[in-house]
Design a protein around this motif. Structure first.
Motif, PDB file in Angstrom:
ATOM      1  N   HIS A  74       0.837  -1.203   0.000  1.00  0.00           N
ATOM      2  CA  HIS A  74       0.000   0.000   0.000  1.00  0.00           C
ATOM      3  C   HIS A  74       0.870   1.251   0.000  1.00  0.00           C
ATOM      4  O   HIS A  74       2.021   1.208   0.434  1.00  0.00           O
ATOM      5  N   GLY A  75       0.266   2.350  -0.427  1.00  0.00           N
ATOM      6  CA  GLY A  75       0.956   3.631  -0.361  1.00  0.00           C
ATOM      7  C   GLY A  75       1.827   3.884  -1.573  1.00  0.00           C
ATOM      8  O   GLY A  75       1.534   3.434  -2.678  1.00  0.00           O
ATOM      9  N   TYR A  76       2.902   4.601  -1.331  1.00  0.00           N
ATOM     10  CA  TYR A  76       3.761   5.058  -2.415  1.00  0.00           C
ATOM     11  C   TYR A  76       4.277   3.891  -3.259  1.00  0.00           C
ATOM     12  O   TYR A  76       4.747   2.886  -2.742  1.00  0.00           O
ATOM     13  N   HIS A  77       4.200   4.080  -4.596  1.00  0.00           N
ATOM     14  CA  HIS A  77       4.687   3.086  -5.555  1.00  0.00           C
ATOM     15  C   HIS A  77       5.655   3.814  -6.483  1.00  0.00           C
ATOM     16  O   HIS A  77       5.252   4.603  -7.326  1.00  0.00           O
ATOM     17  N   ASP A  78       6.943   3.547  -6.310  1.00  0.00           N
ATOM     18  CA  ASP A  78       7.971   4.309  -7.018  1.00  0.00           C
ATOM     19  C   ASP A  78       7.912   4.144  -8.528  1.00  0.00           C
ATOM     20  O   ASP A  78       7.979   5.129  -9.263  1.00  0.00           O
ATOM     21  N   THR A  79       7.782   2.946  -9.025  1.00  0.00           N
ATOM     22  CA  THR A  79       7.809   2.735 -10.467  1.00  0.00           C
ATOM     23  C   THR A  79       6.606   3.374 -11.148  1.00  0.00           C
ATOM     24  O   THR A  79       6.756   4.029 -12.191  1.00  0.00           O
ATOM     25  N   ILE A  80       5.428   3.221 -10.588  1.00  0.00           N
ATOM     26  CA  ILE A  80       4.242   3.865 -11.175  1.00  0.00           C
ATOM     27  C   ILE A  80       4.407   5.377 -11.154  1.00  0.00           C
ATOM     28  O   ILE A  80       4.134   6.060 -12.155  1.00  0.00           O
ATOM     29  N   THR A  81       4.870   5.922 -10.052  1.00  0.00           N
ATOM     30  CA  THR A  81       5.045   7.371  -9.959  1.00  0.00           C
ATOM     31  C   THR A  81       6.022   7.866 -11.015  1.00  0.00           C
ATOM     32  O   THR A  81       5.762   8.850 -11.710  1.00  0.00           O
ATOM     33  N   ARG A  82       7.132   7.190 -11.164  1.00  0.00           N
ATOM     34  CA  ARG A  82       8.146   7.632 -12.125  1.00  0.00           C
ATOM     35  C   ARG A  82       7.697   7.422 -13.569  1.00  0.00           C
ATOM     36  O   ARG A  82       8.072   8.174 -14.463  1.00  0.00           O
ATOM     37  N   CYS A  83       6.859   6.439 -13.792  1.00  0.00           N
ATOM     38  CA  CYS A  83       6.274   6.240 -15.114  1.00  0.00           C
ATOM     39  C   CYS A  83       5.382   7.432 -15.479  1.00  0.00           C
ATOM     40  O   CYS A  83       5.496   7.996 -16.569  1.00  0.00           O
ATOM     41  N   PHE A  84       4.523   7.829 -14.562  1.00  0.00           N
ATOM     42  CA  PHE A  84       3.653   8.976 -14.821  1.00  0.00           C
ATOM     43  C   PHE A  84       4.449  10.286 -14.884  1.00  0.00           C
ATOM     44  O   PHE A  84       4.092  11.193 -15.640  1.00  0.00           O
ATOM     45  N   LEU A  85       5.520  10.393 -14.140  1.00  0.00           N
ATOM     46  CA  LEU A  85       6.398  11.558 -14.218  1.00  0.00           C
ATOM     47  C   LEU A  85       6.987  11.664 -15.627  1.00  0.00           C
ATOM     48  O   LEU A  85       7.008  12.747 -16.227  1.00  0.00           O
ATOM     49  N   ALA A  86       7.438  10.547 -16.182  1.00  0.00           N
ATOM     50  CA  ALA A  86       7.958  10.531 -17.556  1.00  0.00           C
ATOM     51  C   ALA A  86       6.860  10.916 -18.546  1.00  0.00           C
ATOM     52  O   ALA A  86       7.099  11.668 -19.493  1.00  0.00           O
ATOM     53  N   GLY A  87       5.660  10.410 -18.327  1.00  0.00           N
ATOM     54  CA  GLY A  87       4.536  10.741 -19.199  1.00  0.00           C
ATOM     55  C   GLY A  87       4.180  12.216 -19.151  1.00  0.00           C
ATOM     56  O   GLY A  87       3.901  12.837 -20.186  1.00  0.00           O
ATOM     57  N   ALA A  88       4.195  12.801 -17.948  1.00  0.00           N
ATOM     58  CA  ALA A  88       3.892  14.231 -17.808  1.00  0.00           C
ATOM     59  C   ALA A  88       4.950  15.073 -18.520  1.00  0.00           C
ATOM     60  O   ALA A  88       4.626  16.044 -19.209  1.00  0.00           O
ATOM     61  N   ARG A  89       6.207  14.708 -18.373  1.00  0.00           N
ATOM     62  CA  ARG A  89       7.277  15.444 -19.064  1.00  0.00           C
ATOM     63  C   ARG A  89       7.107  15.360 -20.581  1.00  0.00           C
ATOM     64  O   ARG A  89       7.256  16.355 -21.280  1.00  0.00           O
ATOM     65  N   ALA A  90       6.832  14.171 -21.082  1.00  0.00           N
ATOM     66  CA  ALA A  90       6.634  14.006 -22.526  1.00  0.00           C
ATOM     67  C   ALA A  90       5.432  14.815 -23.001  1.00  0.00           C
ATOM     68  O   ALA A  90       5.470  15.433 -24.077  1.00  0.00           O
ATOM     69  N   HIS A  91       4.389  14.828 -22.206  1.00  0.00           N
ATOM     70  CA  HIS A  91       3.191  15.599 -22.546  1.00  0.00           C
ATOM     71  C   HIS A  91       3.514  17.093 -22.631  1.00  0.00           C
ATOM     72  O   HIS A  91       3.152  17.755 -23.598  1.00  0.00           O
ATOM     73  N   PHE A  92       4.214  17.616 -21.627  1.00  0.00           N
ATOM     74  CA  PHE A  92       4.571  19.037 -21.629  1.00  0.00           C
ATOM     75  C   PHE A  92       5.444  19.396 -22.820  1.00  0.00           C
ATOM     76  O   PHE A  92       5.346  20.500 -23.356  1.00  0.00           O
ATOM     77  N   ALA A  93       6.306  18.492 -23.239  1.00  0.00           N
ATOM     78  CA  ALA A  93       7.210  18.763 -24.359  1.00  0.00           C
ATOM     79  C   ALA A  93       6.432  19.035 -25.646  1.00  0.00           C
ATOM     80  O   ALA A  93       6.913  19.764 -26.518  1.00  0.00           O
ATOM     81  N   GLY A  94       5.235  18.492 -25.745  1.00  0.00           N
ATOM     82  CA  GLY A  94       4.426  18.698 -26.940  1.00  0.00           C
ATOM     83  C   GLY A  94       3.363  19.771 -26.812  1.00  0.00           C
ATOM     84  O   GLY A  94       2.547  19.938 -27.722  1.00  0.00           O
ATOM     85  N   ARG A  95       3.367  20.499 -25.715  1.00  0.00           N
ATOM     86  CA  ARG A  95       2.346  21.530 -25.491  1.00  0.00           C
ATOM     87  C   ARG A  95       2.914  22.915 -25.795  1.00  0.00           C
ATOM     88  O   ARG A  95       4.125  23.131 -25.692  1.00  0.00           O
ATOM     89  N   PRO A  96       2.060  23.872 -26.116  1.00  0.00           N
ATOM     90  CA  PRO A  96       2.536  25.232 -26.404  1.00  0.00           C
ATOM     91  C   PRO A  96       3.128  25.914 -25.171  1.00  0.00           C
ATOM     92  O   PRO A  96       2.619  25.742 -24.058  1.00  0.00           O
ATOM     93  N   ASN A  97       4.192  26.662 -25.373  1.00  0.00           N
ATOM     94  CA  ASN A  97       4.766  27.461 -24.277  1.00  0.00           C
ATOM     95  C   ASN A  97       3.739  28.474 -23.807  1.00  0.00           C
ATOM     96  O   ASN A  97       3.025  29.054 -24.615  1.00  0.00           O
ATOM     97  N   GLY A  98       3.659  28.660 -22.516  1.00  0.00           N
ATOM     98  CA  GLY A  98       2.749  29.655 -21.961  1.00  0.00           C
ATOM     99  C   GLY A  98       1.315  29.194 -21.828  1.00  0.00           C
ATOM    100  O   GLY A  98       0.458  29.957 -21.388  1.00  0.00           O
TER     101      GLY A  98
END
Length: 146
Positions: A74-98
């Motif tokens: 239960h609780g914190y899951h490092d691999t899932i968290t880091r997977c979603f962190l990578a996904g969020a970064r990739a998502h931001f890379a494709g979004r408009p600045n500002g």
């Protein structure tokens, strides 16, 4: 895929992120969408926080403060968290600045990277849900992370 709960504005996202850091966010508000919004808020609005180095302590500390536990099941899951962190970064890379944060977060919630089962694109269930994956990041066995 279930219909995500969208955020009304940047202030609502900031409330989640600040509540996570202060360990005051009500546990009922710590949803899948809140996890993603807080991650995005940290990446975009808190460059003073090294998300890679600090995310485990931030979420683990919040879990304990909210009455939860961080153990082998239960609780914190490092691999899932880091997977979603990578996904969020990739998502931001494709979004408009500002772009307003709320637009970025709500858009993320409609993509495969915002879906609850997204990590299973990269990991077998056996590997992802192992104690080893919960306790520390392990490499994917199906496909590389973005």
């Amino acid at each position: 895929m279930s219909t995500p709960r969208f955020f009304a504005d940047d202030a609502e996202i900031a409330h989640v992120g600040e509540g996570l850091l202060a360990r005051t966010l009500p546990r009922a508000k710590w949803t899948h969408e809140a996890h993603l919004a807080a991650t995005c808020w940290l990446l975009r609005m808190r460059p003073d926080i090294d998300a890679d180095a600090e995310i485990a302590g931030i979420i683990s500390g919040y879990n304990l403060a909210a009455g939860g536990v961080n153990d082998d099941h239960h609780g914190y899951h490092d691999t899932i968290t880091r997977c979603f962190l990578a996904g969020a970064r990739a998502h931001f890379a494709g979004r408009p600045n500002g772009e307003p944060l709320v637009d970025s977060v709500n858009a993320l919630l409609t993509t495969p990277a915002g879906a609850r089962d997204w990590p299973l694109r990269f990991y077998s269930g056996k590997r992802l849900f192992s104690v080893q994956a919960r306790r520390g990041f392990i490499a994917p066995d199906r496909a590389p992370l973005p």
